[in-house]
Design a protein around this motif. Structure first.
Motif, PDB file in Angstrom:
ATOM      1  N   HIS A  27      12.621  18.600   4.633  1.00  0.00           N
ATOM      2  CA  HIS A  27      12.867  17.279   4.042  1.00  0.00           C
ATOM      3  C   HIS A  27      12.775  17.257   2.512  1.00  0.00           C
ATOM      4  O   HIS A  27      13.071  16.235   1.910  1.00  0.00           O
ATOM      5  N   SER A  44      10.592  10.537   3.950  1.00  0.00           N
ATOM      6  CA  SER A  44      11.592   9.482   3.920  1.00  0.00           C
ATOM      7  C   SER A  44      12.952  10.157   3.835  1.00  0.00           C
ATOM      8  O   SER A  44      13.202  10.951   2.928  1.00  0.00           O
ATOM      9  N   ASP A  45      13.800   9.864   4.813  1.00  0.00           N
ATOM     10  CA  ASP A  45      15.141  10.437   4.811  1.00  0.00           C
ATOM     11  C   ASP A  45      16.123   9.425   5.391  1.00  0.00           C
ATOM     12  O   ASP A  45      15.783   8.248   5.523  1.00  0.00           O
ATOM     13  N   HIS A  46      17.311   9.859   5.740  1.00  0.00           N
ATOM     14  CA  HIS A  46      18.334   8.947   6.252  1.00  0.00           C
ATOM     15  C   HIS A  46      17.908   8.257   7.550  1.00  0.00           C
ATOM     16  O   HIS A  46      18.485   7.251   7.929  1.00  0.00           O
ATOM     17  N   ASN A  47      16.897   8.782   8.223  1.00  0.00           N
ATOM     18  CA  ASN A  47      16.385   8.162   9.450  1.00  0.00           C
ATOM     19  C   ASN A  47      15.270   7.154   9.175  1.00  0.00           C
ATOM     20  O   ASN A  47      14.755   6.548  10.103  1.00  0.00           O
ATOM     21  N   GLY A  48      14.860   7.025   7.919  1.00  0.00           N
ATOM     22  CA  GLY A  48      13.789   6.096   7.566  1.00  0.00           C
ATOM     23  C   GLY A  48      12.514   6.806   7.151  1.00  0.00           C
ATOM     24  O   GLY A  48      12.517   7.986   6.817  1.00  0.00           O
ATOM     25  N   ASN A  78       9.274   4.506  11.191  1.00  0.00           N
ATOM     26  CA  ASN A  78       9.457   5.123  12.508  1.00  0.00           C
ATOM     27  C   ASN A  78       8.096   5.323  13.167  1.00  0.00           C
ATOM     28  O   ASN A  78       7.061   5.293  12.504  1.00  0.00           O
ATOM     29  N   LYS A  98      16.818  20.596  12.887  1.00  0.00           N
ATOM     30  CA  LYS A  98      17.346  19.610  11.948  1.00  0.00           C
ATOM     31  C   LYS A  98      18.158  20.242  10.823  1.00  0.00           C
ATOM     32  O   LYS A  98      18.384  19.617   9.815  1.00  0.00           O
TER      33      LYS A  98
END
Length: 99
Positions: A27, A44-48, A78, A98
């Motif tokens: 990440h 924190s990434d594109h998934n929240g 999340n 991932k």
């Protein structure tokens, strides 16, 4: 080893270090969060936003309280990921997918 314990066998710290490096590799930025309680790692990434707690033994009340406090501050986050010696291999496999 010299800074983790007198005997260098603090397995919880070693597990925490392993999780940190895997999260960092996957990440990039890895954060921690602390108020009254502490969440070991937050990404924190594109998934929240996802909180991660690391525990060598069974997760205790202190860990749960910290996650509840975090959820109060970040209700959109999340579900937390708890990594322990029992599920670390699953965590590594899941993070490894991932790419």
């Amino acid at each position: 080893r010299a800074v983790t314990s007198k005997r260098g066998k603090d397995l919880g710290k070693r597990l925490e270090t392993l999780v940190f490096h895997e999260l960092k590799r996957r990440h990039g930025e890895v954060y921690y969060w602390r108020q009254h309680g502490e969440v070991d790692f937050v990404v924190s990434d594109h998934n929240g936003i996802t909180p991660f707690q690391v525990s060598w033994g069974e997760p205790g009340e202190r860990l749960r309280k910290a996650l509840d406090e975090f959820r109060g501050e970040f209700p959109q986050a999340n579900d937390p990921v708890v990594v322990s010696r029992q599920n670390v291999e699953d965590f590594l496999r899941r993070e490894g997918q991932k790419k």
